[in-house]
Design an enzyme around this catalytic site. Structure first.
Site, PDB file in Angstrom:
ATOM      1  N   ASP A  93       0.828  -1.208   0.000  1.00  0.00           N
ATOM      2  CA  ASP A  93       0.000   0.000   0.000  1.00  0.00           C
ATOM      3  C   ASP A  93       0.863   1.260   0.000  1.00  0.00           C
ATOM      4  O   ASP A  93       1.977   1.251   0.512  1.00  0.00           O
ATOM      5  CB  ASP A  93      -0.923  -0.030   1.233  1.00  0.00           C
ATOM      6  CG  ASP A  93      -2.100   0.924   1.079  1.00  0.00           C
ATOM      7  OD1 ASP A  93      -2.383   1.360  -0.059  1.00  0.00           O
ATOM      8  OD2 ASP A  93      -2.732   1.232   2.101  1.00  0.00           O
ATOM      9  N   HIS A 143       2.509   3.506  -8.930  1.00  0.00           N
ATOM     10  CA  HIS A 143       2.333   2.069  -9.214  1.00  0.00           C
ATOM     11  C   HIS A 143       3.553   1.526  -9.961  1.00  0.00           C
ATOM     12  O   HIS A 143       4.023   0.434  -9.683  1.00  0.00           O
ATOM     13  CB  HIS A 143       1.065   1.837 -10.033  1.00  0.00           C
ATOM     14  CG  HIS A 143      -0.194   2.207  -9.304  1.00  0.00           C
ATOM     15  ND1 HIS A 143      -0.443   1.811  -8.011  1.00  0.00           N
ATOM     16  CD2 HIS A 143      -1.280   2.938  -9.679  1.00  0.00           C
ATOM     17  CE1 HIS A 143      -1.618   2.289  -7.625  1.00  0.00           C
ATOM     18  NE2 HIS A 143      -2.158   2.973  -8.621  1.00  0.00           N
ATOM     19  N   LEU A 183      10.928 -20.502  -4.621  1.00  0.00           N
ATOM     20  CA  LEU A 183       9.878 -19.656  -4.033  1.00  0.00           C
ATOM     21  C   LEU A 183       8.560 -19.779  -4.797  1.00  0.00           C
ATOM     22  O   LEU A 183       8.534 -19.771  -6.024  1.00  0.00           O
ATOM     23  CB  LEU A 183      10.337 -18.189  -4.054  1.00  0.00           C
ATOM     24  CG  LEU A 183       9.315 -17.141  -3.630  1.00  0.00           C
ATOM     25  CD1 LEU A 183       8.997 -17.260  -2.136  1.00  0.00           C
ATOM     26  CD2 LEU A 183       9.810 -15.730  -3.945  1.00  0.00           C
TER      27      LEU A 183
HETATM   28  C1  IPE Z   1      -5.348  -2.764  -0.235  1.00  0.00           C
HETATM   29  O1  IPE Z   1      -5.044  -1.451  -0.414  1.00  0.00           O
HETATM   30  C2  IPE Z   1      -5.417  -3.461  -1.575  1.00  0.00           C
HETATM   31  C3  IPE Z   1      -4.144  -3.705  -2.204  1.00  0.00           C
HETATM   32  C4  IPE Z   1      -2.979  -3.472  -1.694  1.00  0.00           C
HETATM   33  C5  IPE Z   1      -4.245  -4.281  -3.517  1.00  0.00           C
HETATM   34  P1  IPE Z   1      -6.188  -0.336  -0.621  1.00  0.00           P
HETATM   35  O2  IPE Z   1      -5.464   0.947  -0.756  1.00  0.00           O
HETATM   36  O3  IPE Z   1      -7.103  -0.713  -1.699  1.00  0.00           O
HETATM   37  O4  IPE Z   1      -6.965  -0.423   0.769  1.00  0.00           O
HETATM   38  P2  IPE Z   1      -7.796   0.673   1.553  1.00  0.00           P
HETATM   39  O5  IPE Z   1      -8.779   1.262   0.587  1.00  0.00           O
HETATM   40  O6  IPE Z   1      -6.816   1.693   2.028  1.00  0.00           O
HETATM   41  O7  IPE Z   1      -8.418  -0.050   2.685  1.00  0.00           O
HETATM   42  C1  IPE Z   2      -1.509   0.232  -3.408  1.00  0.00           C
HETATM   43  O1  IPE Z   2      -1.316   1.602  -3.454  1.00  0.00           O
HETATM   44  C2  IPE Z   2      -1.671  -0.369  -4.775  1.00  0.00           C
HETATM   45  C3  IPE Z   2      -3.032  -0.816  -5.104  1.00  0.00           C
HETATM   46  C4  IPE Z   2      -4.057  -0.826  -4.310  1.00  0.00           C
HETATM   47  C5  IPE Z   2      -3.244  -1.284  -6.469  1.00  0.00           C
HETATM   48  P1  IPE Z   2      -2.528   2.631  -3.463  1.00  0.00           P
HETATM   49  O2  IPE Z   2      -2.887   2.929  -4.871  1.00  0.00           O
HETATM   50  O3  IPE Z   2      -3.632   2.112  -2.620  1.00  0.00           O
HETATM   51  O4  IPE Z   2      -1.838   3.893  -2.786  1.00  0.00           O
HETATM   52  P2  IPE Z   2      -2.480   4.878  -1.721  1.00  0.00           P
HETATM   53  O5  IPE Z   2      -3.032   4.041  -0.619  1.00  0.00           O
HETATM   54  O6  IPE Z   2      -3.527   5.665  -2.438  1.00  0.00           O
HETATM   55  O7  IPE Z   2      -1.327   5.721  -1.275  1.00  0.00           O
HETATM   56 MG    MG Z   3      -4.108   2.349  -0.650  1.00  0.00          MG
END
Ligand code: IPE
Ligand code: IPE
Ligand code: MG
Length: 249
Positions: A28, A45, A139
């Site tokens: 995240d 990303h 792995l």
């Molecule tokens: C969790 O992250 C999903 C992934 C890492 C794919 P999100 O960014 O979607 O989760 P929330 O919305 O903060 O709970």
């Molecule tokens: C995690 O990073 C990646 C995915 C959920 C695909 P985010 O896109 O959720 O990044 P934040 O949480 O907005 O910083």
């Molecule tokens: Mg996120």
């Protein structure tokens, strides 16, 4: 201290006989990483892929048998269409570029989630990557894609009932349910890592993390390094796992 020295110092603290068997990661913070740099979210990303390589390589090097990465949740379809499209594009790019490296490191790829709901070209690239790494014995890298734990549990229960109807007997116990989860071939995670500081599970492996040790870092996913993963393992090895019992006292 130089990063090579720091890494050697960290590695010396790892007990290789007590490695977690399965590490699961909620990757995240890509969006926040980009925002801090005034870049579009997709740049975060893209930078996150470098961190994927770091985590994968660290696990492969250390000999951790299973690594599962939460890459796209069933809830992530709520995001703008352009971001989703770019994410799927990045995934395809990763799958195509990375197969040679995965094979070099003897890594076998797997997926969990409602894969049949992903765009067809993504499914084709996934199938190809799974097939081409199927013989590897090192792995086991699992990508959670269009994954949601509640969806997984619903799918498992539906499967269980269909199965029962066919066999004329319905056994509902932990072992039976487990057999119908997407993760039926994986042990439960010993260590669950979440980056960027959020203290929630976001619908990830709800059944499987019942007794996982949770490790959260403020580090945003694109900044995550092999050293962070090693540090997580060191901290994990200091925990006492009790599983509801009295532990070692
Ligand atoms: C969790 O992250 C999903 C992934 C890492 C794919 P999100 O960014 O979607 O989760 P929330 O919305 O903060 O709970
Ligand atoms: C995690 O990073 C990646 C995915 C959920 C695909 P985010 O896109 O959720 O990044 P934040 O949480 O907005 O910083
Ligand atoms: Mg996120």
């Amino acid at each position: 201290m130089k990063s090579v020295e720091l890494e050697a110092q960290l590695l010396a603290q790892v007990d290789l006989d007590r490695l977690p068997r399965h590490i699961a990661v909620i990757m995240d913070g890509n969006g926040r990483w980009a925002k801090r740099r005034r870049l579009p979210r997709i740049a975060g990303h893209r930078a996150g892929i470098r961190a994927v390589r770091q985590a994968v390589e660290a696990c492969a090097r250390l000999g951790v048998p299973y690594l599962t990465l939460y890459a796209f949740s069933v809830e992530n379809w709520k995001r703008p269409h352009t971001e989703i499209k770019l994410l799927m594009g990045l995934l395809r790019e990763y799958l195509k570029k990375e197969i040679a490296e995965l094979n070099k490191q003897n890594i076998r790829l797997g997926v969990i989630g409602r894969i049949s709901e992903l765009p067809k070209p993504v499914q084709a690239d996934l199938e190809n990557a799974l097939e081409r790494t199927a013989q590897n014995t090192g792995l086991r890298l699992t990508l959670a894609l269009n994954y949601g734990a509640r969806a997984e549990l619903l799918d498992a229960v539906r499967d269980l009932v269909t199965h029962a109807k066919q066999n004329g007997a319905l056994a509902i116990d932990e072992a039976a349910l487990r057999e119908h989860l997407y993760t039926r071939d994986l042990p439960d995670p010993d260590l669950l890592i979440r980056t960027s500081g959020e203290l929630r599970l976001s619908n990830f492996l709800l059944w499987q993390v019942a007794y996982s040790e949770i490790w959260v870092t403020e580090t945003l996913w694109p900044d995550f390094t092999q050293q962070d993963l090693i540090q997580a393992i060191i901290d994990y090895q200091k925990r006492e796992r009790r599983y509801g019992g009295l532990g070692l006292g």
